[in-house]
Design a protein around this motif. Structure first.
Motif, PDB file in Angstrom:
ATOM      1  N   VAL A 213      36.122  48.095  44.978  1.00  0.00           N
ATOM      2  CA  VAL A 213      37.111  47.028  45.096  1.00  0.00           C
ATOM      3  C   VAL A 213      38.049  47.423  46.234  1.00  0.00           C
ATOM      4  N   ASN A 214      38.136  46.609  47.265  1.00  0.00           N
ATOM      5  CA  ASN A 214      38.791  47.038  48.504  1.00  0.00           C
ATOM      6  C   ASN A 214      40.285  46.726  48.609  1.00  0.00           C
ATOM      7  N   PHE A 215      40.798  45.789  47.820  1.00  0.00           N
ATOM      8  CA  PHE A 215      42.210  45.431  47.953  1.00  0.00           C
ATOM      9  C   PHE A 215      42.736  44.873  46.649  1.00  0.00           C
ATOM     10  N   GLY A 216      44.028  44.470  46.639  1.00  0.00           N
ATOM     11  CA  GLY A 216      44.703  44.144  45.406  1.00  0.00           C
ATOM     12  C   GLY A 216      45.305  45.425  44.835  1.00  0.00           C
ATOM     13  N   PRO A 217      45.966  45.348  43.688  1.00  0.00           N
ATOM     14  CA  PRO A 217      46.186  44.174  42.851  1.00  0.00           C
ATOM     15  C   PRO A 217      47.310  43.277  43.367  1.00  0.00           C
ATOM     16  N   ASN A 218      47.520  42.194  42.663  1.00  0.00           N
ATOM     17  CA  ASN A 218      48.556  41.254  43.069  1.00  0.00           C
ATOM     18  C   ASN A 218      49.949  41.859  43.003  1.00  0.00           C
ATOM     19  N   THR A 219      50.124  42.894  42.188  1.00  0.00           N
ATOM     20  CA  THR A 219      51.438  43.525  42.040  1.00  0.00           C
ATOM     21  C   THR A 219      51.755  44.515  43.161  1.00  0.00           C
ATOM     22  N   ALA A 220      50.785  44.780  44.027  1.00  0.00           N
ATOM     23  CA  ALA A 220      51.017  45.721  45.130  1.00  0.00           C
ATOM     24  C   ALA A 220      52.007  45.142  46.138  1.00  0.00           C
ATOM     25  N   ARG A 221      52.684  46.025  46.875  1.00  0.00           N
ATOM     26  CA  ARG A 221      53.632  45.566  47.896  1.00  0.00           C
ATOM     27  C   ARG A 221      52.930  44.660  48.903  1.00  0.00           C
TER      28      ARG A 221
END
Length: 381
Positions: A213-221
């Motif tokens: 999984v290359n990106f996320g989560p939604n809570t990341a800056r």
């Protein structure tokens, strides 16, 4: 002869539209899935009759694709489906000026992230996801050579026997990979609102065990920044049984007289009092029966490969509901923002859905029919 054939086809359409009395099903038939099979067959017959009466240059009875439940697809074909998904995970990302997405598969995650505030609990929910899933299928075919049936996951079949034992998640080569490694305390997919499932850690075997999984989560800056990690799942039979049972699936369809209530019942939209009894409903139930990371992330759930089987089932429900009363169910309801926040105008079928650079643009009205006057040519078995 052609005139008589058209009359017979129209007569069949009328008969199918009026023959069903969903509320007359015995509760045992609703709970067992027999009722769902019957209304699904009626919807299929209605769509095929409409296609026979009005074939298009693109869609005929001879070339219409039939979407099937995962366990009804031959084993070799399921393996080919997984190979095609892995192929999309090797094709280049089509979004510029983002650091996280690396593949065409990732691009679908970016698209969903960007449009989430407009295509959930809004007028656009059902038709957006219909086009979204179809575009994913189209990429599997045109970019990766997949020729088999597109799958859906009927959650209710696993609500009593256990999601972990499902052919979708049993970890075999013909599955979508296993549960995640057991993490102490579960975790409810990272959401404290939900009871923990039976996993929570990285997928341990089967397809996608090595998927990054290359990106996320939604809570990341910066949710679109590069953040490589394993695929985690926290399979949860309790949630599946509570919210995505055969009974809930069937009654969501049969107890929804109009599009506004249907999509509210489907999503558990508490703004409609009649929808509150469904809790998080089948949409939330299917998502959080998988949970984990990114499956439990509202914005990035398409980065979970089983997302497309889940939303195939959502679209199947929509297909059935539409075709039980086709003439009255080519409509849209709701505003163009999630939960009408901020307050917005009503959506219309003349609005345009543009999903570039992943896909193309269409008027929402073009997306109503899966067998005519649209980019589509498919029905559900």
């Amino acid at each position: 002869m052609g005139f008589i054939k058209n009359l017979l086809s129209l007569a069949l359409l009328g008969a199918l539209a009026t023959a069903l009395a969903p509320l007359d099903f015995p509760q045992e038939d609703i709970d067992s899935g027999k009722a769902l099979q019957e209304i699904g067959r009626t919807a299929y017959d209605t769509a095929i009759a409409r296609l026979e009466a009005h074939p298009t240059a693109k869609c005929t009875k001879d070339n219409v694709r039939v979407r099937k439940e995962w366990r009804r697809i031959p084993a070799a074909e399921r393996i080919e489906y997984v190979k095609a998904v892995n192929c999309l995970m090797e094709k280049p990302n089509v979004y510029e000026n983002v650091t996280g997405p690396r593949t065409m598969y990732d691009s679908f995650g970016v698209l969903h992230y960007k449009l989430t505030p407009y295509v959930h609990n809004s007028a656009y929910f059902l038709l957006f996801h219909r086009l979204y899933v179809w575009t994913f299928e189209d990429k599997l075919r045109t970019m990766c050579g997949y020729t088999g049936s597109f799958p859906y996951w009927e959650w209710g079949l696993d609500a009593t026997t256990g999601v972990e034992n499902s052919p979708v998640f049993d970890g075999s080569e013909t599955s979508m990979g296993s549960n995640g490694e057991k993490v102490s305390g579960g975790g409810g997919g990272g959401n404290p609102m939900f009871p923990g499932g039976s996993g929570g850690g990285c997928v341990t075997k089967g397809p996608f065990v090595n998927y990054t999984v290359n990106f996320g989560p939604n809570t990341a800056r910066d949710p679109l920044a590069y953040n490589p990690r394993c695929l985690k799942r926290d399979l949860n039979t309790q949630i599946c049984a509570q919210w995505a049972s055969l009974r809930n699936t069937t009654e969501t369809i049969t107890q929804s007289p109009d599009i506004a209530l249907f999509q509210a019942n489907l999503q558990g939209d508490f703004r409609w009092p009649d929808a509150r009894k469904w809790g998080f409903a089948v949409h939330g139930g299917g998502h959080f029966a998988i949970a984990g990371d990114p499956g439990g992330d509202f914005y990035f759930s398409p980065l979970e490969p089983a997302f497309y089987l889940h939303h195939g089932q959502i679209d199947r429900m929509y297909f059935i509901w539409q075709n039980l009363d086709w003439e009255q169910r080519q409509t849209m309801a709701g505003t163009i923002t999630m939960m009408d926040r901020p307050a917005s105008r009503n959506g219309t079928l003349e609005d345009v859905l543009d999903i570039a650079p992943v896909g193309e643009s269409y008027r929402f009205g073009q997306l109503l029919d899966t067998v005519g006057g649209s980019p589509f040519c498919f029905v559900y078995e």
